[in-house]
Scaffold this active site. Structure first.
Site, short mmCIF file in Angstrom:
data_model
loop_
_atom_site.label_atom_id
_atom_site.label_comp_id
_atom_site.label_asym_id
_atom_site.label_seq_id
_atom_site.Cartn_x
_atom_site.Cartn_y
_atom_site.Cartn_z
N TYR A 168 0.87 -1.18 0.00
CA TYR A 168 0.00 0.00 0.00
C TYR A 168 0.91 1.23 0.00
CZ TYR A 168 -3.64 -3.39 0.59
OH TYR A 168 -4.47 -4.46 0.37
N ARG A 324 -5.42 -15.81 9.88
CA ARG A 324 -6.49 -16.60 9.28
C ARG A 324 -7.06 -17.67 10.22
NH1 ARG A 324 -3.29 -18.35 4.21
NH2 ARG A 324 -1.64 -17.93 5.69
N CYS A 353 -11.50 -15.93 2.34
CA CYS A 353 -11.56 -14.66 3.09
C CYS A 353 -11.05 -13.51 2.22
CB CYS A 353 -10.80 -14.77 4.41
SG CYS A 353 -9.14 -15.47 4.32
N CYS A 365 -15.85 -17.11 5.26
CA CYS A 365 -14.86 -18.12 5.61
C CYS A 365 -15.47 -19.49 5.33
CB CYS A 365 -14.49 -17.99 7.08
SG CYS A 365 -13.46 -19.33 7.72
#
Ligand SMILES: Cc1cc2nc3c(=O)[nH]c(=O)nc-3n(C[C@H](O)[C@H](O)[C@H](O)COP(=O)(O)O)c2cc1C
Length: 380
Positions: A168, A324, A353, A365
Site C-alpha cells: 500500500y 487466518r 476470506c 470463511c
C-alpha cells in the site's frame, strides 16, 4: 522463561500474553467508514486469549480505503463507533491498537485528490490511475496520518499501528520495486524511508511520548526487484530512530505482474502459500529484532500447531500474531493457551476470506460461515 503466557509491558501498555490478533480487513464497516454491529461482533469474539488486538486497516482519508467497507478515521464522526469498539476489546481483556492506512494507487476507487497517490506511478488495479506525489501531496498525507492518530488516541486506543506493509502507499515508498524516485524520497533505503519516517515523527509528536507506536513492514517482497531482508533491516533502523516502538514483521509472500490491455499491474498477497512451512517468516522477524534491538511481532502461519509457542520460546520474536486461523476459529488463542490444540477448527488456507473482501463483499470463511457470530463454526 518466556512463554506465550508471559505478560509484556511496552511504553506503558500492558499485554497479558504474547498472542496478537493482527489487522484483518473484514469489510463489515459502512461505506462511510463507520463501525457496524457485525464488526463489533467479529472483534468481540476475537479477544479471548489475545494480548493485543490490532484493528484492521483504517483509512486516514476517504480516498485511501482498501475496500468499500474499510473503517475510517478521517472525521470526528468516526469516534463514537470506534469508542464502542475499544470498549468491546477492553472488556474481553485485550489491549487495543488500530492500523492506519492509505492505499495509494492500490485503494478502492472513490472520489478524492489522493486516489492513485504513488511514489513513482506504478499501477495495482485497472480502475485506479496512479499519479506521482509531489512535496505538497507528501505533506498533506503526512498530516492526515497525524490527525488520524490523534483521533485514534481520543477514541481510547492503547496504541497505533502504521501500515507500511503489503505494497500500500507507505510500503510502495519503502520498496525499491515501486519507488524509483530521484529526489530525497527515493534512492537507497534511507531515502525510501524518508516519507514513512516523516509520518512516524508526525504521529509521535501528535501522540506525545506516552503512546506505543507500532510499524508494520515487509521483511521481504517475493518478487523480482522487491525489497530484501537487508533493505528491511536498514529501513527498520530509520523507523526506530524516528520513534517506532514495535516492528510488526510481515511480508509480500507472493507477487507478480499482470497485463490487461497493454497496461501492467502488480498484484501482491500478504499470506504465505499453502505449501510454505508454518512460521516461514519468523526467521526474518528474528533478524530484524537482533539488528535493531526493538521488540517485534512475528506473523505468518503461526496458528499452526506449536508454531506460536515455538516463536516465543526460541525468542525469535516478542509477540506472535495469528490471522487466518483466528478467522476460522475465534477460540484458537484460548485453545492454544489451554493446551486444547486438538479442538481447534482448522483453517483450510482456501483464500475465501481474501477473495470475498477483494470482490468488495463482506468477508466470508469456508469453515466459519458467520465470523461475526458465535456457535456456527463447523466442527472438525
Ligand atoms: C481477509 C484478510 C484481511 C487482511 N487484512 C489486513 C489488513 O487490513 N492489514 C494488514 O496489515 N494485514 C491484513 N491481512 C494480513 C494478516 O494480518 C496476516 O498478516 C496474514 O493473514 C498472515 O497471517 P496468517 O498466516 O496467520 O493468516 C489480512 C489477511 C486476511 C486473510
Amino acid at each position: 522463561v518466556t512463554d506465550l503466557r508471559s505478560p509484556l509491558d511496552i511504553r506503558g501498555m500492558r499485554l497479558r500474553n504474547r498472542i496478537v490478533f493482527p489487522p484483518v480487513t473484514c469489510n463489515y464497516g459502512t461505506t462511510d467508514g463507520n463501525v457496524t454491529d457485525d464488526l463489533i461482533g467479529f472483534y468481540k469474539l476475537r479477544t479471548g486469549g489475545i494480548g493485543l488486538v490490532i484493528v484492521e486497516a483504517t483509512a486516514v482519508r476517504p480516498d485511501g480505503r482498501l475496500v468499500p467497507g474499510s473503517l475510517g478515521l478521517w472525521g470526528e464522526s468516526h469516534l463514537e463507533g470506534l469508542k464502542h469498539l475499544v470498549e468491546t476489546i477492553h472488556a474481553g481483556g485485550a489491549a487495543a491498537a488500530i492500523q492506519l492506512v492509505h492505499g495509494g494507487a492500490r485503494s478502492f476507487p472513490s472520489e478524492g485528490d489522493m486516489l492513485g497517490a504513488s511514489p513513482s506511478g506504478y499501477a495495482f488495479r485497472p480502475d485506479v490511475r496512479p499519479f506521482v506525489m509531489e512535496q505538497g501531496d507528501i505533506e498533506r498525507v503526512t498530516e492526515d496520518f497525524a490527525t488520524a492518530a490523534q483521533r485514534a488516541a481520543a477514541a481510547g486506543f492503547d496504541a497505533v499501528e502504521i501500515h507500511g506493509a503489503h505494497l500500500y502507499l507507505i510500503s510502495q515508498f519503502l520498496s525499491p520495486l515501486t519507488n524509483t524516485r530521484g529526489d530525497r524520497y527515493g534512492g537507497g533505503p534511507e531515502g525510501r524511508a524518508q516519507f514513512p519516517a516523516g509520518i512516524v515523527k508526525a504521529v509521535r509528536s501528535r501522540l506525545g511520548p506516552a503512546a506505543p507506536l507500532i510499524f508494520r513492514l515487509n521483511a521481504v517482497e517475493n518478487v523480482e526487484g522487491g525489497q530484501t531482508l537487508g533493505d528491511a533491516i536498514a529501513v527498520s533502523h530509520s523507523l526506530v530512530a524516528a520513534g517506532v516502538d514495535i516492528l510488526h514483521v510481515s511480508l509480500v509472500a507472493q507477487s507478480s505482474w499482470r497485463e490487461i490491455d497493454g497496461r501492467r499491474f502488480l498484484v501482491a498477497s500478504s499470506a504465505l502459500p499453502k505449501d510454505a512451512p508454518a512460521g516461514a517468516n519468523a526467521a526474518n522477524a528474528a533478524a530484524i529484532r537482533t539488528a535493531t534491538g526493538a521488540p517485534v511481532i512475528a506473523v505468518g502461519k503461526l496458528g499452526e500447531p506449536g508454531a506460536a509457542a515455538w516463536v516465543i520460546a526460541e525468542e525469535l520474536a516478542d509477540l506472535a500474531a495469528i490471522g487466518r486461523q483466528m478467522i476460522a476459529d475465534p477460540d484458537t488463542a484460548l485453545k492454544i493457551l489451554d493446551g486444547r490444540d486438538a479442538e481447534i477448527v482448522r483453517c483450510r488456507q482456501c483464500y475465501a476470506c481474501y477473495a470475498s473482501i477483494f470482490r468488495g463483499q463482506p468477508m466470508t470463511c469456508s469453515v466459519n460461515p458467520t465470523p461475526w457470530r458465535h456457535g456456527s463454526a463447523e466442527r472438525a
